[in-house]
Design a protein around this motif. Structure first.
Motif, PDB file in Angstrom:
ATOM      1  N   ALA A 257      10.520  29.643 -47.791  1.00 42.25           N
ATOM      2  CA  ALA A 257       9.878  29.545 -46.475  1.00 42.25           C
ATOM      3  C   ALA A 257       9.893  28.102 -45.984  1.00 42.25           C
ATOM      4  N   ALA A 258       9.692  27.146 -46.896  1.00 45.98           N
ATOM      5  CA  ALA A 258       9.661  25.738 -46.504  1.00 45.98           C
ATOM      6  C   ALA A 258      11.012  25.257 -45.990  1.00 45.98           C
ATOM      7  N   MET A 259      12.074  25.939 -46.376  1.00 45.16           N
ATOM      8  CA  MET A 259      13.422  25.551 -45.938  1.00 45.16           C
ATOM      9  C   MET A 259      13.793  26.136 -44.580  1.00 45.16           C
ATOM     10  N   ALA A 260      12.932  26.955 -43.993  1.00 40.63           N
ATOM     11  CA  ALA A 260      13.297  27.676 -42.775  1.00 40.63           C
ATOM     12  C   ALA A 260      13.751  26.741 -41.655  1.00 40.63           C
ATOM     13  N   SER A 261      12.985  25.677 -41.416  1.00 41.86           N
ATOM     14  CA  SER A 261      13.335  24.787 -40.301  1.00 41.86           C
ATOM     15  C   SER A 261      14.644  24.056 -40.568  1.00 41.86           C
ATOM     16  N   PRO A 266      20.354  23.173 -35.837  1.00 38.94           N
ATOM     17  CA  PRO A 266      21.760  23.206 -35.422  1.00 38.94           C
ATOM     18  C   PRO A 266      22.598  22.099 -36.043  1.00 38.94           C
ATOM     19  N   THR A 267      21.945  21.050 -36.549  1.00 37.68           N
ATOM     20  CA  THR A 267      22.682  19.938 -37.142  1.00 37.68           C
ATOM     21  C   THR A 267      22.798  20.060 -38.665  1.00 37.68           C
ATOM     22  N   SER A 268      22.306  21.161 -39.242  1.00 37.28           N
ATOM     23  CA  SER A 268      22.380  21.348 -40.690  1.00 37.28           C
ATOM     24  C   SER A 268      23.757  21.843 -41.112  1.00 37.28           C
ATOM     25  N   GLN A 269      24.356  21.110 -42.048  1.00 41.78           N
ATOM     26  CA  GLN A 269      25.640  21.512 -42.613  1.00 41.78           C
ATOM     27  C   GLN A 269      25.400  22.001 -44.034  1.00 41.78           C
ATOM     28  N   SER A 270      25.781  23.229 -44.315  1.00 39.78           N
ATOM     29  CA  SER A 270      25.555  23.812 -45.632  1.00 39.78           C
ATOM     30  C   SER A 270      26.409  23.120 -46.687  1.00 39.78           C
ATOM     31  N   GLY A 274      22.362  23.625 -55.609  1.00 39.43           N
ATOM     32  CA  GLY A 274      21.133  24.320 -55.892  1.00 39.43           C
ATOM     33  C   GLY A 274      21.230  25.771 -55.452  1.00 39.43           C
ATOM     34  N   ASP A 275      20.101  26.333 -55.060  1.00 40.65           N
ATOM     35  CA  ASP A 275      20.092  27.694 -54.535  1.00 40.65           C
ATOM     36  C   ASP A 275      20.353  27.717 -53.037  1.00 40.65           C
ATOM     37  N   GLU A 276      20.240  26.536 -52.431  1.00 37.07           N
ATOM     38  CA  GLU A 276      20.450  26.415 -50.990  1.00 37.07           C
ATOM     39  C   GLU A 276      20.431  24.920 -50.683  1.00 37.07           C
ATOM     40  N   GLY A 277      21.465  24.432 -50.011  1.00 30.22           N
ATOM     41  CA  GLY A 277      21.512  23.002 -49.734  1.00 30.22           C
ATOM     42  C   GLY A 277      22.097  22.692 -48.376  1.00 30.22           C
ATOM     43  N   TYR A 278      21.613  21.586 -47.762  1.00 28.73           N
ATOM     44  CA  TYR A 278      22.091  21.187 -46.446  1.00 28.73           C
ATOM     45  C   TYR A 278      22.107  19.659 -46.336  1.00 28.73           C
ATOM     46  N   VAL A 279      23.016  19.170 -45.510  1.00 23.94           N
ATOM     47  CA  VAL A 279      22.998  17.781 -45.070  1.00 23.94           C
ATOM     48  C   VAL A 279      22.908  17.802 -43.555  1.00 23.94           C
ATOM     49  N   ASP A 280      21.944  17.065 -43.020  1.00 27.64           N
ATOM     50  CA  ASP A 280      21.762  17.008 -41.568  1.00 27.64           C
ATOM     51  C   ASP A 280      22.758  16.017 -40.987  1.00 27.64           C
ATOM     52  N   THR A 281      23.624  16.474 -40.111  1.00 30.03           N
ATOM     53  CA  THR A 281      24.666  15.609 -39.562  1.00 30.03           C
ATOM     54  C   THR A 281      24.123  14.574 -38.581  1.00 30.03           C
ATOM     55  N   ALA A 282      22.880  14.746 -38.126  1.00 34.60           N
ATOM     56  CA  ALA A 282      22.278  13.781 -37.199  1.00 34.60           C
ATOM     57  C   ALA A 282      21.510  12.687 -37.937  1.00 34.60           C
ATOM     58  N   THR A 283      20.787  13.063 -38.983  1.00 25.19           N
ATOM     59  CA  THR A 283      19.939  12.095 -39.689  1.00 25.19           C
ATOM     60  C   THR A 283      20.496  11.675 -41.043  1.00 25.19           C
ATOM     61  N   GLY A 284      21.484  12.416 -41.537  1.00 24.52           N
ATOM     62  CA  GLY A 284      22.035  12.125 -42.847  1.00 24.52           C
ATOM     63  C   GLY A 284      21.207  12.677 -44.000  1.00 24.52           C
ATOM     64  N   GLY A 303      19.169   6.747 -40.805  1.00 26.19           N
ATOM     65  CA  GLY A 303      20.173   7.751 -41.128  1.00 26.19           C
ATOM     66  C   GLY A 303      21.155   8.062 -40.025  1.00 26.19           C
ATOM     67  N   ASN A 304      20.952   7.471 -38.843  1.00 21.23           N
ATOM     68  CA  ASN A 304      21.778   7.898 -37.707  1.00 21.23           C
ATOM     69  C   ASN A 304      23.211   7.372 -37.763  1.00 21.23           C
ATOM     70  N   THR A 305      23.503   6.440 -38.685  1.00 14.39           N
ATOM     71  CA  THR A 305      24.870   5.923 -38.786  1.00 14.39           C
ATOM     72  C   THR A 305      25.569   6.392 -40.059  1.00 14.39           C
ATOM     73  N   VAL A 306      24.900   7.228 -40.836  1.00 14.05           N
ATOM     74  CA  VAL A 306      25.462   7.692 -42.102  1.00 14.05           C
ATOM     75  C   VAL A 306      26.582   8.700 -41.844  1.00 14.05           C
ATOM     76  N   LYS A 307      27.687   8.540 -42.561  1.00 14.51           N
ATOM     77  CA  LYS A 307      28.778   9.501 -42.460  1.00 14.51           C
ATOM     78  C   LYS A 307      28.437  10.723 -43.312  1.00 14.51           C
ATOM     79  N   THR A 308      28.565  11.889 -42.706  1.00 12.85           N
ATOM     80  CA  THR A 308      28.186  13.117 -43.395  1.00 12.85           C
ATOM     81  C   THR A 308      28.959  13.296 -44.699  1.00 12.85           C
ATOM     82  N   ASP A 309      30.250  13.005 -44.705  1.00 13.03           N
ATOM     83  CA  ASP A 309      31.051  13.176 -45.918  1.00 13.03           C
ATOM     84  C   ASP A 309      30.548  12.275 -47.044  1.00 13.03           C
ATOM     85  N   ASP A 310      30.136  11.050 -46.696  1.00 15.42           N
ATOM     86  CA  ASP A 310      29.605  10.135 -47.710  1.00 15.42           C
ATOM     87  C   ASP A 310      28.307  10.670 -48.281  1.00 15.42           C
ATOM     88  N   MET A 311      27.482  11.261 -47.417  1.00 14.68           N
ATOM     89  CA  MET A 311      26.204  11.802 -47.887  1.00 14.68           C
ATOM     90  C   MET A 311      26.424  13.040 -48.749  1.00 14.68           C
TER      91      MET A 311
END
Length: 324
Positions: A257-261, A266-270, A274-284, A303-311
């Motif tokens: 439930a805590a992972m719902a948001s 829309p910026t979450s990249q799966s 783990g059992d479920e993981g994401y990297v936010d492309t806006a905040t890193g 986090g706004n300048t972090v490259k998603t692939d690096d994260m």
């Protein structure tokens, strides 16, 4: 990447997210001026003299908590007791990051506390201004300027000020801005000659993420603040003058439930972690669910300048600390 009985909480080092103080995001759940758990790995130096409430055989580090006038603290905050905490207190990992010690303000070990912080890295008026702007962005209680040291700002719950080459922070239960100025003035009086904390307080488990962390941050860390949470989860923290990257974990009643948001953003990249993981492309920011009761947070600041692939690469490197 904050700090926190007649017992006092003393720590030479650590530390994550915290106070309502001078940073935009810090520590495990990362409120402003909050701390991230970081228990020092080195043995603290012995204090010049024993403090009230400390057993005769106890050795405590020479920190602001040892030096503060406990009678003044007790009278200013109108609390029943003031005690030094002998256990290590987590560092507040954020921008800025603080090494924290803590004074308990009641006879109950789980009662309120006064947290005293010294910035991990040297600071100037530039860092003070940045800290004040970051706090203002939280839209919390309006801060006002205070005339302590070379200047600072504070509210009814904290005060942050620049003195010499470091920022100092005093944070605790709600009182008044004037009372926190009194406490900040006492901290400033006691700050002369405090020993410098070691730049690298690290745990070998975190080394697996160091190379990837440097890529995310754009440079090698100049300071480390690693430790563990009270639940035993590893906290890793890499710090430079312009960026911070830390990892930690929190125990929650219903992780799904805590992972719902996060899941719906829309910026979450799966990511397959783990059992479920994401990297936010806006905040890193990386978020990993482990079972039904634990969430690991991987937080770059800013986090706004972090490259998603690096994260994602960083998340792959450190995820075994939380998913095994």
């Amino acid at each position: 990447m904050r700090i926190r009985p007649v017992v006092v909480f003393v720590v030479a080092g650590l530390v994550v997210a915290g106070c309502g103080g001078g940073s935009g995001e810090t520590a495990p759940s990362v409120p402003p001026l909050v701390s991230v758990s970081t228990t020092p790995t080195e043995t603290p130096s012995e204090s010049p003299s024993e403090s009230p409430g400390v057993p005769p055989t106890a050795k405590v580090a020479d920190t602001l908590c040892v030096r503060m006038d406990q009678s003044l603290v007790q009278a200013t905050l109108a609390v029943p007791a003031v005690r030094i905490q002998l256990e290590g207190v987590p560092a507040e990992i954020g921008m800025p990051s603080y090494d924290i010690c803590q004074l308990g303000l009641s006879t109950n070990p789980d009662g309120p506390a006064l947290r005293l912080g010294v910035s991990v890295l040297p600071a100037t008026r530039t860092e003070l201004t940045a800290a004040q702007k970051a706090y203002a962005a939280t839209k919390g209680e309006p801060a006002r300027a205070i005339a302590v040291g070379q200047g600072g700002f504070g509210t009814s719950k904290f005060a942050v000020f620049l003195l010499g080459t470091h920022l100092y922070k005093v944070e605790g239960p709600a009182a008044t801005p004037t009372k926190y100025v009194v406490l900040a003035q006492e901290a400033a009086r006691q700050a002369a000659g405090l020993p410098e904390a070691a730049p690298m307080i690290s745990r070998p488990e975190c080394d697996r993420g160091t190379n990837a962390a440097a890529k995310v941050m754009g440079s090698v860390a100049t300071a480390r603040r690693d430790s563990a949470t009270p639940a035993g989860d590893i906290v890793c923290g890499w710090i430079t003058a312009t960026s911070v990257l830390y990892t930690t974990a929190r125990r929650v009643p219903d992780a799904e439930a805590a992972m719902a948001s996060v899941r719906k953003a829309p910026t979450s990249q799966s990511v397959p972690l783990g059992d479920e993981g994401y990297v936010d492309t806006a905040t890193g920011r990386g978020t990993i669910r482990v079972g039904t009761g634990k969430i690991a947070d991987l937080v770059p600041l800013p986090g706004n300048t972090v490259k998603t692939d690096d994260m994602v690469t960083f998340a792959l490197a450190v995820s075994p600390l939380y998913t095994r």
